[in-house]
Design an enzyme around this catalytic site. Structure first.
Site, mmCIF file in Angstrom:
data_model
loop_
_atom_site.group_PDB
_atom_site.id
_atom_site.type_symbol
_atom_site.label_atom_id
_atom_site.label_comp_id
_atom_site.label_asym_id
_atom_site.label_seq_id
_atom_site.Cartn_x
_atom_site.Cartn_y
_atom_site.Cartn_z
ATOM 1 N N TYR A 54 0.849 -1.199 0.000
ATOM 2 C CA TYR A 54 0.000 0.000 0.000
ATOM 3 C C TYR A 54 0.884 1.248 0.000
ATOM 4 C CZ TYR A 54 -3.760 -3.241 1.415
ATOM 5 O OH TYR A 54 -4.650 -4.279 1.496
ATOM 6 N N SER A 151 -4.664 -14.063 1.957
ATOM 7 C CA SER A 151 -5.703 -13.310 1.262
ATOM 8 C C SER A 151 -5.881 -13.842 -0.154
ATOM 9 C CB SER A 151 -5.333 -11.816 1.210
ATOM 10 O OG SER A 151 -6.316 -11.077 0.513
ATOM 11 N N PRO A 204 -16.284 -4.661 2.114
ATOM 12 C CA PRO A 204 -17.661 -5.044 2.456
ATOM 13 C C PRO A 204 -18.697 -4.011 1.983
ATOM 14 C CG PRO A 204 -16.540 -4.203 4.396
ATOM 15 C CD PRO A 204 -15.488 -4.342 3.317
ATOM 16 N N LYS A 213 -24.353 6.157 -2.722
ATOM 17 C CA LYS A 213 -24.038 7.521 -3.182
ATOM 18 C C LYS A 213 -23.773 7.610 -4.686
ATOM 19 C CE LYS A 213 -19.207 6.992 -1.644
ATOM 20 N NZ LYS A 213 -18.279 7.429 -0.592
ATOM 21 N N ARG A 225 -14.722 8.494 -3.482
ATOM 22 C CA ARG A 225 -13.547 7.662 -3.766
ATOM 23 C C ARG A 225 -13.289 7.540 -5.262
ATOM 24 N NH1 ARG A 225 -12.574 1.879 -0.943
ATOM 25 N NH2 ARG A 225 -12.201 3.315 0.759
ATOM 26 N N GLN A 287 -17.081 8.908 9.091
ATOM 27 C CA GLN A 287 -17.305 7.626 8.409
ATOM 28 C C GLN A 287 -16.900 6.466 9.302
ATOM 29 O OE1 GLN A 287 -14.881 8.388 4.926
ATOM 30 N NE2 GLN A 287 -16.675 8.795 3.645
ATOM 31 N N ASN A 291 -19.527 3.596 10.399
ATOM 32 C CA ASN A 291 -19.279 2.181 10.121
ATOM 33 C C ASN A 291 -19.285 1.359 11.403
ATOM 34 O OD1 ASN A 291 -19.010 2.674 7.362
ATOM 35 N ND2 ASN A 291 -16.786 2.853 7.449
#
Length: 332
Positions: A54, A151, A204, A213, A225, A287, A291
Protein backbone atom coordinates in the site's frame (compact mmCIF):
# COMPACT_ATOMS: atom_id res chain seq x y z
CA UNK A 1 -18.41 -2.43 19.56
CA UNK A 2 -18.56 -6.21 19.65
CA UNK A 3 -15.57 -8.49 19.26
CA UNK A 4 -15.08 -11.92 17.72
CA UNK A 5 -12.37 -14.54 18.10
CA UNK A 6 -9.99 -14.66 15.13
CA UNK A 7 -9.94 -18.30 14.04
CA UNK A 8 -8.06 -20.61 16.40
CA UNK A 9 -5.96 -17.72 17.78
CA UNK A 10 -6.34 -15.99 21.13
CA UNK A 11 -7.00 -12.66 19.40
CA UNK A 12 -10.31 -10.87 19.88
CA UNK A 13 -10.88 -8.46 17.00
CA UNK A 14 -13.51 -5.76 16.60
CA UNK A 15 -16.35 -6.69 14.23
CA UNK A 16 -15.55 -3.54 12.29
CA UNK A 17 -11.88 -2.93 11.50
CA UNK A 18 -9.99 -0.15 9.78
CA UNK A 19 -8.08 -0.76 6.57
CA UNK A 20 -5.57 1.41 4.73
CA UNK A 21 -5.62 0.14 1.14
CA UNK A 22 -6.62 3.14 -0.97
CA UNK A 23 -6.75 5.84 1.69
CA UNK A 24 -3.70 5.92 3.93
CA UNK A 25 -1.27 4.91 1.18
CA UNK A 26 -1.58 8.38 -0.33
CA UNK A 27 -5.26 8.79 -1.15
CA UNK A 28 -5.81 11.28 1.68
CA UNK A 29 -3.59 13.65 3.65
CA UNK A 30 -1.66 12.74 6.79
CA UNK A 31 -3.89 14.79 9.09
CA UNK A 32 -6.98 12.92 7.83
CA UNK A 33 -5.22 9.58 8.30
CA UNK A 34 -4.46 10.48 11.91
CA UNK A 35 -7.99 11.73 12.55
CA UNK A 36 -9.57 8.55 11.16
CA UNK A 37 -7.20 6.31 13.11
CA UNK A 38 -7.88 8.11 16.38
CA UNK A 39 -11.63 7.96 15.63
CA UNK A 40 -11.27 4.18 15.30
CA UNK A 41 -9.86 3.92 18.82
CA UNK A 42 -12.67 6.16 20.09
CA UNK A 43 -15.23 3.86 18.43
CA UNK A 44 -13.81 0.69 20.02
CA UNK A 45 -12.08 -0.55 16.86
CA UNK A 46 -8.97 -2.50 17.83
CA UNK A 47 -8.08 -4.19 14.52
CA UNK A 48 -5.98 -2.37 11.92
CA UNK A 49 -5.14 -3.95 8.56
CA UNK A 50 -2.45 -2.78 6.16
CA UNK A 51 0.10 -4.20 3.68
CA UNK A 52 3.63 -3.45 2.57
CA UNK A 53 2.42 -2.77 -1.00
CA UNK A 54 0.00 0.00 0.00
CA UNK A 55 1.91 2.98 -1.33
CA UNK A 56 5.01 0.73 -1.28
CA UNK A 57 5.45 1.27 2.43
CA UNK A 58 3.59 4.59 2.76
CA UNK A 59 0.57 3.19 4.62
CA UNK A 60 2.74 1.23 7.05
CA UNK A 61 4.91 4.30 7.67
CA UNK A 62 1.85 6.47 8.33
CA UNK A 63 0.45 4.01 10.83
CA UNK A 64 3.84 3.47 12.42
CA UNK A 65 3.84 7.13 13.40
CA UNK A 66 0.26 7.08 14.70
CA UNK A 67 -0.15 3.64 16.28
CA UNK A 68 3.20 3.70 18.08
CA UNK A 69 1.79 6.45 20.33
CA UNK A 70 -0.74 3.92 21.67
CA UNK A 71 0.05 1.01 24.04
CA UNK A 72 1.00 -1.96 21.87
CA UNK A 73 -1.50 -4.24 23.59
CA UNK A 74 -4.37 -1.84 22.81
CA UNK A 75 -4.59 -2.80 19.13
CA UNK A 76 -4.33 -5.82 16.85
CA UNK A 77 -2.10 -5.08 13.86
CA UNK A 78 -2.06 -6.97 10.56
CA UNK A 79 0.08 -6.51 7.47
CA UNK A 80 0.84 -8.48 4.32
CA UNK A 81 3.55 -9.61 1.88
CA UNK A 82 3.55 -10.71 -1.76
CA UNK A 83 3.27 -7.89 -4.30
CA UNK A 84 6.31 -6.18 -5.93
CA UNK A 85 8.02 -3.69 -3.65
CA UNK A 86 10.42 -2.33 -6.27
CA UNK A 87 11.31 -2.72 -9.94
CA UNK A 88 13.60 -5.62 -9.08
CA UNK A 89 11.85 -8.77 -10.42
CA UNK A 90 12.99 -10.75 -7.36
CA UNK A 91 11.46 -8.24 -4.93
CA UNK A 92 8.07 -9.94 -4.75
CA UNK A 93 6.35 -13.22 -3.99
CA UNK A 94 6.59 -15.65 -1.09
CA UNK A 95 10.10 -17.07 -1.25
CA UNK A 96 11.69 -17.59 2.17
CA UNK A 97 14.21 -14.81 1.44
CA UNK A 98 11.47 -12.35 0.47
CA UNK A 99 9.31 -13.14 3.48
CA UNK A 100 12.30 -12.73 5.82
CA UNK A 101 13.29 -9.43 4.19
CA UNK A 102 9.79 -7.95 4.05
CA UNK A 103 8.72 -8.76 7.60
CA UNK A 104 11.75 -6.86 8.90
CA UNK A 105 11.03 -3.91 6.60
CA UNK A 106 7.37 -3.84 7.66
CA UNK A 107 8.24 -3.92 11.36
CA UNK A 108 10.64 -1.02 10.90
CA UNK A 109 8.01 1.09 9.13
CA UNK A 110 5.33 0.14 11.66
CA UNK A 111 7.66 0.95 14.58
CA UNK A 112 6.88 -2.28 16.39
CA UNK A 113 8.67 -5.50 17.32
CA UNK A 114 5.87 -7.73 16.03
CA UNK A 115 2.61 -7.82 14.11
CA UNK A 116 -0.29 -9.82 15.43
CA UNK A 117 -1.16 -11.16 11.98
CA UNK A 118 1.15 -11.57 8.97
CA UNK A 119 -0.69 -12.41 5.77
CA UNK A 120 0.23 -13.77 2.36
CA UNK A 121 -1.40 -11.17 0.13
CA UNK A 122 -1.76 -13.79 -2.60
CA UNK A 123 -0.53 -17.36 -3.12
CA UNK A 124 2.80 -17.76 -4.92
CA UNK A 125 2.61 -20.82 -7.21
CA UNK A 126 6.24 -20.32 -8.29
CA UNK A 127 7.51 -21.29 -4.83
CA UNK A 128 7.03 -24.74 -3.28
CA UNK A 129 4.27 -24.45 -0.70
CA UNK A 130 6.48 -26.26 1.80
CA UNK A 131 9.07 -23.45 1.54
CA UNK A 132 6.47 -20.75 2.05
CA UNK A 133 4.92 -22.48 5.06
CA UNK A 134 8.33 -23.01 6.68
CA UNK A 135 9.22 -19.34 6.13
CA UNK A 136 6.00 -18.16 7.77
CA UNK A 137 6.50 -20.59 10.65
CA UNK A 138 9.99 -19.15 11.16
CA UNK A 139 8.53 -15.62 11.36
CA UNK A 140 6.28 -16.82 14.19
CA UNK A 141 9.09 -18.69 15.94
CA UNK A 142 11.23 -15.54 15.84
CA UNK A 143 8.43 -13.59 17.53
CA UNK A 144 7.98 -11.21 14.59
CA UNK A 145 4.36 -12.27 14.04
CA UNK A 146 1.93 -13.96 16.39
CA UNK A 147 -0.20 -15.61 13.71
CA UNK A 148 -0.33 -16.16 9.96
CA UNK A 149 -3.15 -15.51 7.49
CA UNK A 150 -3.70 -15.32 3.76
CA UNK A 151 -5.70 -13.31 1.26
CA UNK A 152 -7.50 -14.54 -1.85
CA UNK A 153 -6.13 -18.08 -1.96
CA UNK A 154 -8.05 -20.66 -3.95
CA UNK A 155 -9.52 -23.68 -2.14
CA UNK A 156 -6.78 -25.87 -3.66
CA UNK A 157 -4.10 -23.53 -2.33
CA UNK A 158 -5.68 -23.30 1.11
CA UNK A 159 -5.92 -27.06 1.43
CA UNK A 160 -2.35 -27.59 0.24
CA UNK A 161 -0.95 -25.11 2.75
CA UNK A 162 -3.00 -26.50 5.64
CA UNK A 163 -1.91 -30.02 4.75
CA UNK A 164 1.72 -28.92 5.06
CA UNK A 165 1.33 -26.62 8.07
CA UNK A 166 -1.06 -28.68 10.16
CA UNK A 167 -3.54 -26.97 12.50
CA UNK A 168 -2.99 -23.61 14.14
CA UNK A 169 -0.53 -21.76 11.89
CA UNK A 170 -3.11 -20.16 9.63
CA UNK A 171 -5.91 -18.37 11.50
CA UNK A 172 -7.42 -16.02 8.91
CA UNK A 173 -8.50 -15.68 5.31
CA UNK A 174 -9.05 -12.28 3.69
CA UNK A 175 -11.38 -12.43 0.67
CA UNK A 176 -13.42 -9.76 -1.03
CA UNK A 177 -16.96 -10.16 0.34
CA UNK A 178 -20.06 -8.01 0.17
CA UNK A 179 -23.70 -8.08 -0.91
CA UNK A 180 -22.40 -7.61 -4.47
CA UNK A 181 -19.48 -10.07 -4.17
CA UNK A 182 -20.65 -13.27 -2.52
CA UNK A 183 -18.18 -15.65 -4.18
CA UNK A 184 -16.36 -16.82 -0.99
CA UNK A 185 -19.57 -18.38 0.34
CA UNK A 186 -19.39 -21.08 -2.35
CA UNK A 187 -16.23 -22.85 -1.16
CA UNK A 188 -13.84 -20.74 0.90
CA UNK A 189 -16.03 -20.15 3.97
CA UNK A 190 -16.75 -23.82 4.61
CA UNK A 191 -13.23 -25.04 3.90
CA UNK A 192 -11.69 -22.48 6.23
CA UNK A 193 -14.21 -23.07 9.00
CA UNK A 194 -13.31 -26.76 8.98
CA UNK A 195 -9.72 -25.76 9.78
CA UNK A 196 -10.43 -23.09 12.42
CA UNK A 197 -9.74 -20.21 10.02
CA UNK A 198 -11.85 -17.02 10.24
CA UNK A 199 -12.67 -14.57 7.47
CA UNK A 200 -11.63 -10.92 7.69
CA UNK A 201 -13.28 -9.50 4.62
CA UNK A 202 -12.23 -6.61 2.42
CA UNK A 203 -14.47 -4.21 0.50
CA UNK A 204 -17.66 -5.04 2.46
CA UNK A 205 -19.13 -1.77 1.16
CA UNK A 206 -18.01 -2.61 -2.40
CA UNK A 207 -15.64 0.39 -2.35
CA UNK A 208 -18.49 2.66 -1.34
CA UNK A 209 -20.98 1.50 -3.97
CA UNK A 210 -23.19 -0.04 -1.26
CA UNK A 211 -23.57 3.32 0.48
CA UNK A 212 -25.91 4.32 -2.36
CA UNK A 213 -24.04 7.52 -3.18
CA UNK A 214 -23.34 6.45 -6.77
CA UNK A 215 -26.47 6.60 -8.94
CA UNK A 216 -27.12 5.01 -12.34
CA UNK A 217 -26.56 7.41 -15.24
CA UNK A 218 -25.17 10.12 -12.96
CA UNK A 219 -21.62 11.49 -12.74
CA UNK A 220 -19.46 10.27 -9.87
CA UNK A 221 -19.97 12.70 -6.94
CA UNK A 222 -17.18 15.19 -6.29
CA UNK A 223 -15.04 14.20 -3.33
CA UNK A 224 -16.03 10.52 -3.52
CA UNK A 225 -13.55 7.66 -3.77
CA UNK A 226 -14.15 7.10 -7.46
CA UNK A 227 -13.57 10.80 -8.17
CA UNK A 228 -9.92 10.20 -7.19
CA UNK A 229 -7.66 8.52 -9.73
CA UNK A 230 -5.54 7.18 -6.84
CA UNK A 231 -8.52 5.50 -5.17
CA UNK A 232 -10.44 4.29 -8.25
CA UNK A 233 -7.94 1.65 -9.33
CA UNK A 234 -10.29 -1.30 -8.63
CA UNK A 235 -13.53 0.44 -9.56
CA UNK A 236 -14.36 -2.06 -12.33
CA UNK A 237 -14.81 -4.88 -9.81
CA UNK A 238 -18.04 -3.45 -8.45
CA UNK A 239 -19.12 -0.49 -10.57
CA UNK A 240 -21.62 -1.02 -13.38
CA UNK A 241 -25.13 0.10 -14.27
CA UNK A 242 -26.48 -3.26 -13.10
CA UNK A 243 -24.86 -3.00 -9.66
CA UNK A 244 -25.87 0.64 -9.24
CA UNK A 245 -29.47 -0.18 -10.11
CA UNK A 246 -29.49 -3.12 -7.66
CA UNK A 247 -28.15 -0.87 -4.92
CA UNK A 248 -30.90 1.69 -5.54
CA UNK A 249 -33.44 -1.12 -5.01
CA UNK A 250 -31.87 -1.64 -1.57
CA UNK A 251 -32.30 1.99 -0.51
CA UNK A 252 -35.99 1.74 0.49
CA UNK A 253 -35.28 -1.53 2.33
CA UNK A 254 -32.65 0.19 4.48
CA UNK A 255 -34.92 3.20 5.03
CA UNK A 256 -37.82 1.03 6.13
CA UNK A 257 -35.53 -0.78 8.57
CA UNK A 258 -34.39 2.58 9.96
CA UNK A 259 -30.73 2.17 9.06
CA UNK A 260 -28.24 3.62 6.61
CA UNK A 261 -27.18 1.72 3.53
CA UNK A 262 -23.69 1.31 5.00
CA UNK A 263 -25.07 -0.18 8.21
CA UNK A 264 -27.25 -2.59 6.22
CA UNK A 265 -24.31 -3.69 4.07
CA UNK A 266 -21.95 -4.20 7.01
CA UNK A 267 -24.55 -5.99 9.12
CA UNK A 268 -25.27 -8.24 6.12
CA UNK A 269 -21.60 -9.28 6.01
CA UNK A 270 -21.44 -9.80 9.78
CA UNK A 271 -24.54 -12.02 9.74
CA UNK A 272 -22.15 -14.88 8.92
CA UNK A 273 -20.38 -16.44 11.89
CA UNK A 274 -17.41 -17.28 9.69
CA UNK A 275 -16.64 -13.56 9.44
CA UNK A 276 -14.56 -12.23 12.34
CA UNK A 277 -14.27 -8.67 11.06
CA UNK A 278 -15.28 -6.43 8.17
CA UNK A 279 -12.43 -4.21 7.00
CA UNK A 280 -13.65 -0.71 6.21
CA UNK A 281 -11.89 2.27 4.70
CA UNK A 282 -12.56 5.84 5.73
CA UNK A 283 -11.37 9.26 4.66
CA UNK A 284 -13.23 11.18 7.39
CA UNK A 285 -13.68 10.44 11.13
CA UNK A 286 -17.47 10.54 10.88
CA UNK A 287 -17.30 7.63 8.41
CA UNK A 288 -15.37 5.59 10.97
CA UNK A 289 -18.02 6.18 13.63
CA UNK A 290 -20.86 5.47 11.19
CA UNK A 291 -19.28 2.18 10.12
CA UNK A 292 -18.63 1.18 13.73
CA UNK A 293 -22.34 1.56 14.40
CA UNK A 294 -23.04 -1.57 12.34
CA UNK A 295 -21.51 -3.79 15.03
CA UNK A 296 -24.21 -5.70 16.86
CA UNK A 297 -26.98 -4.92 14.35
CA UNK A 298 -29.07 -8.03 13.68
CA UNK A 299 -31.02 -8.42 10.44
CA UNK A 300 -34.34 -10.28 10.45
CA UNK A 301 -35.04 -13.16 8.08
CA UNK A 302 -37.66 -11.04 6.33
CA UNK A 303 -35.14 -8.28 5.77
CA UNK A 304 -32.57 -10.71 4.37
CA UNK A 305 -35.19 -12.14 2.02
CA UNK A 306 -36.01 -8.63 0.81
CA UNK A 307 -32.32 -7.96 0.20
CA UNK A 308 -31.93 -11.16 -1.85
CA UNK A 309 -34.99 -10.24 -3.91
CA UNK A 310 -33.70 -6.73 -4.57
CA UNK A 311 -30.25 -7.92 -5.61
CA UNK A 312 -31.56 -10.59 -7.98
CA UNK A 313 -28.82 -12.19 -10.06
CA UNK A 314 -26.48 -9.18 -9.89
CA UNK A 315 -24.06 -10.44 -7.18
CA UNK A 316 -21.00 -12.48 -8.10
CA UNK A 317 -21.62 -15.88 -6.52
CA UNK A 318 -19.30 -18.26 -8.38
CA UNK A 319 -15.69 -18.85 -7.23
CA UNK A 320 -13.69 -16.11 -8.93
CA UNK A 321 -9.94 -15.58 -9.10
CA UNK A 322 -9.05 -12.31 -7.42
CA UNK A 323 -7.06 -9.52 -9.07
CA UNK A 324 -3.39 -10.40 -8.88
CA UNK A 325 -4.06 -14.03 -7.95
CA UNK A 326 -2.74 -17.03 -9.85
CA UNK A 327 -4.03 -20.63 -9.68
CA UNK A 328 -1.99 -23.72 -8.98
CA UNK A 329 0.28 -25.18 -6.32
CA UNK A 330 3.92 -26.22 -6.54
CA UNK A 331 5.46 -28.85 -4.29
CA UNK A 332 9.08 -29.72 -3.68
Amino acid sequence: MRYRKLGSSDLDVSEISLGSWLTYSGGIEADATRACTEAAFDAGINFFDTANIYGRGAAETAWGEILSAHPRDSYVLATKVYFPMSDDPSDQGLSPAQIARQIDASLTRLKTDYVDLYQAHRFDPTVPVEDTVEAFRKVVEQGKARYIGFSEWTPEQIQAAVDVAGPGLFVSSQPQYSMLWQAPEAEVFGLCAAHGISQIVWSPLAQGVLTGKYEPGQPVPEGSRFASADMAVSKDLVYSNATLEAVQRLVPIAEEAGMSMATLALAWVLRRGEVASAITGASRPEQVHANAGASGVDLSDDLLTAVDRALGDVPVTEPTLAPGARPGVQHR
